[in-house]
Design a protein around this motif. Structure first.
Motif, PDB file in Angstrom:
ATOM      1  N   VAL A  13       6.260   3.339   9.137  1.00 10.84           N
ATOM      2  CA  VAL A  13       5.579   2.076   8.841  1.00 10.84           C
ATOM      3  C   VAL A  13       6.024   1.581   7.467  1.00 10.84           C
ATOM      4  O   VAL A  13       6.702   2.284   6.718  1.00 10.84           O
ATOM      5  N   GLY A  14       5.576   0.362   7.122  1.00 16.63           N
ATOM      6  CA  GLY A  14       5.931  -0.216   5.819  1.00 16.63           C
ATOM      7  C   GLY A  14       5.037   0.327   4.709  1.00 16.63           C
ATOM      8  O   GLY A  14       3.956   0.869   4.971  1.00 16.63           O
ATOM      9  N   THR A  15       5.475   0.161   3.480  1.00 15.44           N
ATOM     10  CA  THR A  15       4.700   0.681   2.345  1.00 15.44           C
ATOM     11  C   THR A  15       3.522  -0.243   1.995  1.00 15.44           C
ATOM     12  O   THR A  15       2.519   0.219   1.458  1.00 15.44           O
ATOM     13  N   GLU A  16       3.662  -1.519   2.331  1.00 17.15           N
ATOM     14  CA  GLU A  16       2.619  -2.497   2.007  1.00 17.15           C
ATOM     15  C   GLU A  16       1.286  -2.097   2.672  1.00 17.15           C
ATOM     16  O   GLU A  16       1.243  -1.864   3.887  1.00 17.15           O
ATOM     17  N   GLY A  17       0.251  -1.993   1.896  1.00 20.80           N
ATOM     18  CA  GLY A  17      -1.079  -1.674   2.444  1.00 20.80           C
ATOM     19  C   GLY A  17      -1.200  -0.250   2.960  1.00 20.80           C
ATOM     20  O   GLY A  17      -2.178   0.082   3.640  1.00 20.80           O
ATOM     21  N   PHE A  18      -0.254   0.613   2.638  1.00 22.92           N
ATOM     22  CA  PHE A  18      -0.249   1.972   3.216  1.00 22.92           C
ATOM     23  C   PHE A  18      -1.527   2.737   2.877  1.00 22.92           C
ATOM     24  O   PHE A  18      -2.081   3.442   3.735  1.00 22.92           O
ATOM     25  N   ILE A  19      -1.992   2.599   1.630  1.00 21.64           N
ATOM     26  CA  ILE A  19      -3.145   3.438   1.232  1.00 21.64           C
ATOM     27  C   ILE A  19      -4.413   3.055   1.991  1.00 21.64           C
ATOM     28  O   ILE A  19      -5.363   3.829   2.024  1.00 21.64           O
ATOM     29  N   ALA A  20      -4.419   1.856   2.602  1.00 25.28           N
ATOM     30  CA  ALA A  20      -5.613   1.427   3.339  1.00 25.28           C
ATOM     31  C   ALA A  20      -5.502   1.739   4.833  1.00 25.28           C
ATOM     32  O   ALA A  20      -6.358   1.335   5.623  1.00 25.28           O
ATOM     33  N   ARG A  21      -4.479   2.461   5.251  1.00 29.73           N
ATOM     34  CA  ARG A  21      -4.346   2.788   6.676  1.00 29.73           C
ATOM     35  C   ARG A  21      -5.441   3.744   7.131  1.00 29.73           C
ATOM     36  O   ARG A  21      -5.980   4.501   6.330  1.00 29.73           O
ATOM     37  N   GLU A  22      -5.732   3.711   8.427  1.00 23.56           N
ATOM     38  CA  GLU A  22      -6.734   4.628   8.962  1.00 23.56           C
ATOM     39  C   GLU A  22      -6.081   5.988   9.174  1.00 23.56           C
ATOM     40  O   GLU A  22      -5.200   6.143  10.030  1.00 23.56           O
ATOM     41  N   LEU A  23      -6.473   6.948   8.357  1.00 26.13           N
ATOM     42  CA  LEU A  23      -5.831   8.265   8.338  1.00 26.13           C
ATOM     43  C   LEU A  23      -6.890   9.333   8.137  1.00 26.13           C
ATOM     44  O   LEU A  23      -7.978   9.045   7.625  1.00 26.13           O
ATOM     45  N   ASP A  24      -6.563  10.577   8.450  1.00 22.35           N
ATOM     46  CA  ASP A  24      -7.440  11.669   8.033  1.00 22.35           C
ATOM     47  C   ASP A  24      -7.096  12.073   6.600  1.00 22.35           C
ATOM     48  O   ASP A  24      -7.971  12.319   5.790  1.00 22.35           O
ATOM     49  N   VAL A  25      -5.787  12.148   6.320  1.00 21.81           N
ATOM     50  CA  VAL A  25      -5.350  12.562   4.985  1.00 21.81           C
ATOM     51  C   VAL A  25      -4.327  11.554   4.473  1.00 21.81           C
ATOM     52  O   VAL A  25      -3.366  11.220   5.178  1.00 21.81           O
ATOM     53  N   ALA A  38       5.138   9.802  -3.702  1.00 22.85           N
ATOM     54  CA  ALA A  38       6.145   9.007  -4.414  1.00 22.85           C
ATOM     55  C   ALA A  38       5.799   9.068  -5.900  1.00 22.85           C
ATOM     56  O   ALA A  38       5.812  10.154  -6.475  1.00 22.85           O
ATOM     57  N   MET A  39       5.453   7.933  -6.490  1.00 20.65           N
ATOM     58  CA  MET A  39       5.136   7.914  -7.913  1.00 20.65           C
ATOM     59  C   MET A  39       3.627   8.048  -8.133  1.00 20.65           C
ATOM     60  O   MET A  39       2.847   7.937  -7.201  1.00 20.65           O
ATOM     61  N   GLY A  40       3.238   8.246  -9.394  1.00 25.04           N
ATOM     62  CA  GLY A  40       1.823   8.402  -9.721  1.00 25.04           C
ATOM     63  C   GLY A  40       1.101   7.068  -9.829  1.00 25.04           C
ATOM     64  O   GLY A  40       1.658   6.004  -9.534  1.00 25.04           O
ATOM     65  N   GLU A  41      -0.169   7.160 -10.242  1.00 20.06           N
ATOM     66  CA  GLU A  41      -1.034   5.995 -10.465  1.00 20.06           C
ATOM     67  C   GLU A  41      -1.055   5.054  -9.267  1.00 20.06           C
ATOM     68  O   GLU A  41      -0.912   3.848  -9.386  1.00 20.06           O
ATOM     69  N   LEU A  42      -1.274   5.648  -8.091  1.00 21.77           N
ATOM     70  CA  LEU A  42      -1.260   4.896  -6.839  1.00 21.77           C
ATOM     71  C   LEU A  42      -2.620   4.270  -6.531  1.00 21.77           C
ATOM     72  O   LEU A  42      -2.696   3.171  -5.992  1.00 21.77           O
ATOM     73  N   VAL A  43      -3.691   5.004  -6.849  1.00 23.08           N
ATOM     74  CA  VAL A  43      -5.034   4.556  -6.444  1.00 23.08           C
ATOM     75  C   VAL A  43      -5.899   4.350  -7.686  1.00 23.08           C
ATOM     76  O   VAL A  43      -5.979   5.237  -8.547  1.00 23.08           O
ATOM     77  N   CYS A  44      -6.530   3.162  -7.778  1.00 27.04           N
ATOM     78  CA  CYS A  44      -7.464   2.911  -8.877  1.00 27.04           C
ATOM     79  C   CYS A  44      -8.855   2.666  -8.285  1.00 27.04           C
ATOM     80  O   CYS A  44      -9.012   2.571  -7.057  1.00 27.04           O
ATOM     81  N   VAL A  45      -9.840   2.537  -9.147  1.00 28.85           N
ATOM     82  CA  VAL A  45     -11.228   2.376  -8.689  1.00 28.85           C
ATOM     83  C   VAL A  45     -11.342   1.202  -7.716  1.00 28.85           C
ATOM     84  O   VAL A  45     -12.023   1.303  -6.684  1.00 28.85           O
ATOM     85  N   ALA A  46     -10.665   0.102  -8.024  1.00 25.59           N
ATOM     86  CA  ALA A  46     -10.780  -1.102  -7.182  1.00 25.59           C
ATOM     87  C   ALA A  46     -10.225  -0.878  -5.775  1.00 25.59           C
ATOM     88  O   ALA A  46     -10.594  -1.579  -4.831  1.00 25.59           O
ATOM     89  N   ASP A  47      -9.335   0.107  -5.618  1.00 26.41           N
ATOM     90  CA  ASP A  47      -8.761   0.386  -4.285  1.00 26.41           C
ATOM     91  C   ASP A  47      -9.720   1.177  -3.405  1.00 26.41           C
ATOM     92  O   ASP A  47      -9.608   1.151  -2.169  1.00 26.41           O
ATOM     93  N   VAL A  48     -10.614   1.927  -4.053  1.00 25.11           N
ATOM     94  CA  VAL A  48     -11.390   2.934  -3.316  1.00 25.11           C
ATOM     95  C   VAL A  48     -12.147   2.344  -2.112  1.00 25.11           C
ATOM     96  O   VAL A  48     -12.117   2.942  -1.021  1.00 25.11           O
ATOM     97  N   PRO A  49     -12.810   1.179  -2.254  1.00 25.21           N
ATOM     98  CA  PRO A  49     -13.535   0.658  -1.076  1.00 25.21           C
ATOM     99  C   PRO A  49     -12.629   0.374   0.123  1.00 25.21           C
ATOM    100  O   PRO A  49     -13.095   0.293   1.256  1.00 25.21           O
ATOM    101  N   HIS A  50     -11.323   0.221  -0.125  1.00 30.52           N
ATOM    102  CA  HIS A  50     -10.406  -0.138   0.971  1.00 30.52           C
ATOM    103  C   HIS A  50      -9.828   1.083   1.685  1.00 30.52           C
ATOM    104  O   HIS A  50      -9.195   0.947   2.731  1.00 30.52           O
ATOM    105  N   LEU A  51     -10.001   2.264   1.086  1.00 27.97           N
ATOM    106  CA  LEU A  51      -9.402   3.465   1.704  1.00 27.97           C
ATOM    107  C   LEU A  51     -10.131   3.823   2.996  1.00 27.97           C
ATOM    108  O   LEU A  51     -11.355   3.703   3.076  1.00 27.97           O
TER     109      LEU A  51
END
Ligand SMILES: NC(=O)c1ccc[n+]([C@@H]2O[C@H](COP(=O)([O-])OP(=O)(O)OC[C@H]3O[C@@H](n4cnc5c(N)ncnc54)[C@H](O)[C@@H]3O)[C@@H](O)[C@H]2O)c1
Length: 364
Positions: free
Chosen positions: A225-237, A242-255
């Protein structure tokens, strides 16, 4: 964007030394950060990457050096934490060898207080070249007298960390029902995908370099799949590789995952993000517990540890994580806070027994 200045980071995390350097002949430019030598010489990889400024390179080195203190201590290694970064200015193909020779001289000036190894952008061949000019290097190729690329060892401990986290949080799931999202299919991420597939799990994989995921084209349990929006995909894990600093507080509700566990160093922007994940019921496996296999592998090369002892330390990483997760559940705390506290207690013990940290190194 720089969110904190170099002096602020040095002060708040109590780094022992930071050296910025520029070699006028070869154009080698970068930074070496030493966070702690309380347990032994500082060790951590050498990153070759493009940075907008020397200040941002220094900040990356400082953050990564601190992470190495925790990783090395938690892994049971007699090593402190340090990191080097060199700036990719697009002219490395022309100057690679002379730049490594200049970097080897930098290392010699630190007289063993920092030992380097490979990281993003560097590999065993680069370490072999450095070894011509300095003894303060590990992660050389097997032909060059070293143990070779540490990525398989890292992928192994990341895989066992994911397995442990699943046993804690998703014990009801059969491996065939587990979907892991691997972001970054490089040296570690690529091997991790294979280990997950071997264990019967399904994988969503994405990389900015599409060619990196080609080998799983058509695999029935892999979605490329594409990298865009990857962290918000429906996943178990979610496994950041890749690189660090991927997730910040503002991202958490979207995970939409139950667990975050991967290879990337510092995948969360800060510790508040770990707390926000916990409040949403998402288990964050501390990066420095999950990705320690590589430093055990190359640290063993630097320290002259036997293969048997190296394997023992790699196995111990899984037991340590189980203990930290159990404590976190019993004490209703975030695992990363417990893991950090354990290391800080260990470091205080060493300082109070007189293994005094070295005074700040003189700037170049
Ligand atoms: N190699 C090791 O043994 C080791 C040990 C501990 C920690 N780590 C950490 O694990 C991570 C991966 O290391 P590696 O050795 O596999 O590096 P690598 O350079 O081999 O792989 C990184 C991959 O991520 C991809 N990538 C880069 N930016 C991306 C983005 N924004 N989105 C998606 N993909 C992106 C790259 O194309 C590459 O394929 C790094 O953060 C590294 O610091 C590695």
């Amino acid at each position: 964007m720089v969110s904190a200045s170099v002096p602020q980071i040095c002060d708040s995390f109590e780094h022992e030394a930071l050296e910025l350097f520029r070699d006028p002949q070869s154009g080698l430019t970068g930074a070496i950060a030493i966070h702690s030598t309380a347990l032994g010489p500082a060790m951590g990889g050498l990153r070759l990457r493009s940075y907008p400024s020397i200040e941002e390179a220094a900040i990356d080195a400082l953050r990564l050096a601190r992470a190495m203190t925790y990783k090395n201590a938690a892994a049971g290694l007699a090593l402190g934490g340090g990191k080097a970064v060199v700036i990719d200015d697009g002219r490395w193909d022309e100057h690679r060898l002379e730049r490594w020779d200049a970097f080897a001289q930098r290392l010699n000036r630190l007289e063993g207080r920092y030992i380097t190894a490979e990281d993003v952008g560097t590999g065993p061949a680069d370490m072999d070249r450095l070894a011509r000019g300095t003894r303060w290097v590990a992660g050389r190729s097997e032909l060059g007298g070293g143990r070779g690329d540490p990525s398989s060892a890292t992928a192994h401990t990341v895989f066992t960390a994911i397995r442990t986290a699943i046993a804690f949080r998703l014990a009801h799931l059969h491996p065939a029902d587990v979907r892991v999202g691997v972001l970054g299919a490089g040296h570690v991420g690529g091997r991790l995908v294979d280990l997950l597939l071997d264990a019967g799990m399904s994988v969503d994989v994405a990389d900015v370099n599409e060619a990196a995921t080609e080998r799983w084209a058509g695999h029935p349990r892999v979605a490329r799949v594409g990298t865009e929006g990857f962290i918000a995909r429906e996943l178990d894990v979610l496994a950041p590789c890749a690189m660090g600093e991927l997730v910040c507080v503002a991202d958490v509700p979207h995970l939409r995952c139950a667990i975050v566990a991967g290879a990337a160093n510092n995948p969360l922007v800060d510790e508040l993000t770990a707390v926000a994940l916990d409040e949403r019921g998402i288990l964050y496996v501390p990066d420095f517990l999950a990705n320690c296999g590589g430093i055990i592998h190359v640290g063993g090369e630097a320290l002259g540890t036997s293969d048997l002892e190296t394997h023992r330390l790699i196995d111990a990483a899984e037991h340590r994580l189980q203990r930290v997760l159990r404590r976190a559940r019993e004490e209703d705390r975030v695992p990363v806070a417990i893991a950090r506290e354990e290391v800080e207690t260990m470091l205080r013990g060493h300082r109070s027994r007189g293994a005094a940290p070295l005074s700040a190194l003189a700037p170049a």
